[in-house]
Design an enzyme around this catalytic site. Structure first.
Site, mmCIF file in Angstrom:
data_model
loop_
_atom_site.group_PDB
_atom_site.id
_atom_site.type_symbol
_atom_site.label_atom_id
_atom_site.label_comp_id
_atom_site.label_asym_id
_atom_site.label_seq_id
_atom_site.Cartn_x
_atom_site.Cartn_y
_atom_site.Cartn_z
ATOM 1 N N THR A 1 40.650 38.009 39.475
ATOM 2 C CA THR A 1 39.198 37.954 39.362
ATOM 3 C C THR A 1 38.619 37.089 40.480
ATOM 4 O O THR A 1 39.249 36.117 40.887
ATOM 5 C CB THR A 1 38.889 37.319 37.992
ATOM 6 O OG1 THR A 1 39.383 38.191 36.982
ATOM 7 C CG2 THR A 1 37.415 37.054 37.775
ATOM 8 N N ARG B 1 38.450 48.402 27.740
ATOM 9 C CA ARG B 1 38.544 46.950 27.537
ATOM 10 C C ARG B 1 37.526 46.212 28.411
ATOM 11 O O ARG B 1 37.436 46.453 29.609
ATOM 12 C CB ARG B 1 39.951 46.454 27.886
ATOM 13 C CG ARG B 1 40.145 44.935 27.709
ATOM 14 C CD ARG B 1 40.025 44.171 29.010
ATOM 15 N NE ARG B 1 40.404 42.759 28.861
ATOM 16 C CZ ARG B 1 40.388 41.856 29.845
ATOM 17 N NH1 ARG B 1 40.033 42.234 31.063
ATOM 18 N NH2 ARG B 1 40.735 40.611 29.642
ATOM 19 N N VAL B 2 36.776 45.330 27.795
ATOM 20 C CA VAL B 2 35.871 44.447 28.519
ATOM 21 C C VAL B 2 36.388 43.025 28.343
ATOM 22 O O VAL B 2 36.698 42.604 27.227
ATOM 23 C CB VAL B 2 34.424 44.585 27.991
ATOM 24 C CG1 VAL B 2 33.507 43.561 28.641
ATOM 25 C CG2 VAL B 2 33.911 45.999 28.230
ATOM 26 N N GLY B 3 36.497 42.312 29.454
ATOM 27 C CA GLY B 3 37.044 40.964 29.410
ATOM 28 C C GLY B 3 35.962 39.901 29.387
ATOM 29 O O GLY B 3 34.801 40.151 29.023
ATOM 30 N N ASP B 4 36.347 38.698 29.789
ATOM 31 C CA ASP B 4 35.439 37.554 29.717
ATOM 32 C C ASP B 4 34.409 37.528 30.844
ATOM 33 O O ASP B 4 33.323 36.964 30.681
ATOM 34 C CB ASP B 4 36.242 36.257 29.770
ATOM 35 C CG ASP B 4 37.027 36.142 31.086
ATOM 36 O OD1 ASP B 4 37.906 36.994 31.315
ATOM 37 O OD2 ASP B 4 36.747 35.229 31.877
ATOM 38 N N THR C 1 38.754 32.325 35.697
ATOM 39 C CA THR C 1 39.732 33.386 35.923
ATOM 40 C C THR C 1 40.924 33.107 35.030
ATOM 41 O O THR C 1 41.166 31.967 34.658
ATOM 42 C CB THR C 1 40.153 33.447 37.406
ATOM 43 O OG1 THR C 1 41.112 34.499 37.566
ATOM 44 C CG2 THR C 1 40.763 32.137 37.876
ATOM 45 N N GLY C 2 41.647 34.164 34.653
ATOM 46 C CA GLY C 2 42.833 33.952 33.828
ATOM 47 C C GLY C 2 42.808 34.775 32.557
ATOM 48 O O GLY C 2 42.304 35.894 32.546
ATOM 49 N N GLY D 1 41.666 36.382 29.855
ATOM 50 C CA GLY D 1 40.299 36.673 29.458
ATOM 51 C C GLY D 1 40.046 36.606 27.968
ATOM 52 O O GLY D 1 39.007 36.114 27.529
#
Lengths: 333, 333
Positions: free
Chosen positions: A192, A220-223, A243-244, A246
Site C-alpha cells: 500500500t 474485499r475492501v480493506g482498511d 499499511t499492513g 488491513g
C-alpha cells in the site's frame, strides 16, 4: 534485527527534522537479499520522486490536499508499488483497488473501493469528496462517477504488470481462503502507498491507495479506503496513513484510535503511536504508519523488518529508507 | 417539540431499567399525521416482535451475537423498514443494501455492502466475520461469498415493495445529486435498523442493516457497514448502532468516537453521548443512536422529532416508542 526484538522503540534516533510531508509504500518482513530487497534503489527513487512532487506544491503555498493527491498519484503510476499500475491480483486474477483521501479541515473525506478501471484511484476519491454528497463509492458506480468527473479510465490490463501476473500465476490455490490470503500477503510484500502533509496554512491531509491483498476474495475492501481505519486526518489531532494487516486495522479502527489517544486521552503523538503499535503487535498484526500533527510533530514506525518510507523537510531535504536499520524511523512531537 | 428546542437532554427521564437489548428502526423529522406517522402502531409492533425474538435467545443464555443477528433479520424481513425487503431505491431504481455486525469480544467484525440479492444482509455480514479472512465484502463478490456460505439469495425484486417503488417513481430527478439525495432522504424517512445486546456472559454485540439513502448514487456505501462509523462494539467500552446522516457519521467515525470518549477520555456513557450528539448536531447531522455498555449502562438518544426505538429488560418487559414525547429516550450509566 536478526535474533533481536522485531519492534524496539529504544533503537529510535532522536534528531529533529521540520517535516512537511511523509510517505510510505508498504511494510513487511523481508531481507535485503530477497527479490524485493534487491529493488531497494529503484523503490527509494520512486519515493523520492513522489516527495519532490509534493514538496514542489507545498513550498509555493499549495495545499496539503494537493500535495498528498499528487504524491500518491505518482506512486500509483509507478509499477513498483501495490497501488494503481502494479497492483496485486485477486483470487480470480483481477485488480481491485481502494483509495481514500481526507482533509483535516472539517474533516472531509472521500473514497473509492473495489475499482478496476480508474487510472488514479486517489483522484477519484478526491472527486467523491468534492463533487458528491457521499464519502465512499464502490465498484462500477464509483467508476461511472469518476468518468463523469474527469478521471481517466483505462483498460483493466493497464494495471497488471508482467511481474505481478507471473507472481499470481505461481501461487497454488488453497482450499482454505484464510491460509491463502495470509500466504499470498506475506509472499508478495508489495505494499500500500500513502502520504501525509502539512501545509503553510496549518492544515493536514492524508491519502492512501492500494491494490489490497494478493489473492484476496473478490469484493474485499480493506482498511485503506475507510476513514478512521487505514486513513484519517483531522486538524484537531493528526493525519495518519497505515499499511499492513488491513483487517486488524479495520477492527481496531486504527486511524481514529490514534487520533483519540491524542485528542481524548491527551497523549503526545509519540506516546499514542507506542500504545497503538503495542496493541496491534499484541493482536498479531504486521503494520506500519506515517503520522503528522498540525503542530508539526511526526512519526514513522512499524513492527516489521522493512517499511518503504521517506520524509521531506521544509528546506526540501529528502530522507528515505527501506529496512529497519535505516534512517527515518523515529518519533517526535 | 414544535417551537421548542429539537434536542434537549433536560427533558430526559431518569428511571432505571436493566436492559438486555435495544433496537432502532431509523430517526427523522416527521409528524404524527404524516403518512409514516400513521403507521406507528404497525411499526412499533414490528420492533416488539424483533425484541421478543432477541430476548428469547438472551433469557436462555444465548449470545448477544445471536440475539442481534436474529432481531435484525426480523426487521430485514419486515417490509415496513428500510433494510432488506422494503429498502429504498437508488437513482437507477435498484436496491443496494449494507449491513455489519460486531462482537464485543476481540472485537471481531464482518460486513457486506452494495448487495442486491442477499435476503438477510446481516447473516451475510456474520458469515464474513466467521468464515472469511476479511471484514468487508462488497457487490457481487459479497453475494457469491454469501451463497457459498449458506445464505439465502433471492431475486432483486424481492426487496422492492409497491410502496417504495411508487415513492421512488414520484421523485423528480435533480440535476444536482447533492440536492437529490438530501431531498429524497428527508422525504422518505424510512430508517436503517439496528440492535445492541448484552448477554449473560457479559459480552456486547451490535448489528446494523440498511437500504441506505433514497436516490443515492449507485455504489454508495454509508456508515452502517463500517466498523467504527455506524456500527461499533467492544467489551472495553460500548456497543452502538446509529441511524441518520450517514456521511456525517463516517467523517466523524461516530461509533469509535463514542467508544473513545468512554474509554480514552473516561466519560460516562451519558456524558459521551451528550458530547457526540452535540458535535453531530453542530455539524448539521440528523442522527439517532442506541448504545449499551458491558456494565449494563445504556442510552437511546436522537436530535430529530422521531426515532423508532425499543428496549427489553431482563424480565422481558418491552417498551417502544416513535416520537420525541414518547418513553425510552434517556440516558443511564
Amino acid at each position: 534485527m536478526d535474533g533481536g526484538p522485531r519492534w524496539d522503540l529504544r533503537s529510535v534516533s532522536t534528531e529533529v527534522i521540520h517535516v512537511r510531508m511523509l510517505i510510505h509504500a508498504g511494510a513487511g518482513n523481508l531481507s535485503r537479499d530477497s527479490d524485493l530487497g534487491r529493488l531497494e534503489p529503484q523503490m527509494l527513487e520512486g519515493l523520492r520522486h513522489a516527495l519532490r512532487t509534493g514538496h514542489d506544491i507545498l513550498r509555493v503555498g499549495g495545499s496539503s490536499l494537493d500535495a498528498v493527491t499528487e504524491a500518491v498519484a505518482c506512486l500509483e503510476d509507478n509499477p513498483l508499488y501495490n497501488a494503481g499500475r502494479g497492483s496485486v491480483l485477486t483470487r480470480e486474477g483481477r485488480v481491485e483497488m481502494d483509495a481514500a483521501i481526507m482533509d483535516g479541515r472539517g474533516p472531509r473525506a472521500g473514497a473509492v473501493a473495489c475499482v478496476g478501471t480508474i487510472r488514479n484511484p486517489v483522484r477519484a476519491a478526491r472527486s467523491v469528496m468534492e463533487h458528491s454528497p457521499h464519502v465512499l463509492l464502490v465498484g462500477t458506480g464509483a467508476e461511472a462517477f469518476a468518468r463523469d468527473h474527469g478521471c481517466t479510465l483505462v483498460s483493466p490490463h493497464h494495471f497488471v504488470t508482467p511481474e505481478m501476473y507471473a507472481y499470481w500465476s505461481s501461487l497454488a490455490p488453497s482450499e482454505d481462503p484464510r491460509l491463502e490470503v495470509s500466504a499470498g500477503g506475506t509472499a508478495s510484500k508489495r505494499g500500500t502507498v500513502g502520504a501525509v502533509a502539512l501545509d503553510q496554512q496549518g492544515n493536514v491531509a492524508v491519502a492512501t491507495s492500494t491494490g489490497g491483498l494478493t489473492r484476496k476474495m473478490p469484493g474485499r475492501v480493506g482498511d485503506s479506503p475507510i476513514p478512521g481505519a487505514g486513513t484519517y486526518a483531522c486538524n484537531r489531532s493528526v493525519a495518519v496513513s497505515f499499511t499492513g494487516s488491513g483487517e486488524h486495522l479495520m477492527r481496531s479502527v486504527a486511524g481514529h484510535r490514534l487520533a483519540a489517544l491524542v485528542e481524548q486521552r491527551g497523549l503526545s503523538l509519540a506516546e499514542a503511536v507506542t500504545v497503538l503499535l503495542g496493541e496491534l503487535t499484541a493482536a498479531g498484526a504486521d503494520v506500519g504508519l506515517i503520522a503528522l500533527s498540525p503542530q508539526g510533530g511526526w512519526c514513522i514506525d512499524f513492527n516489521t523488518t522493512a517499511m518503504l518510507r521517506g520524509v521531506v523537510d521544509a528546506a526540501g531535504t529528502i530522507t528515505s529508507a527501506m529496512f529497519i536499520d535505516g534512517p527515518v524511523r523515529r518519533q517526535a512531537g
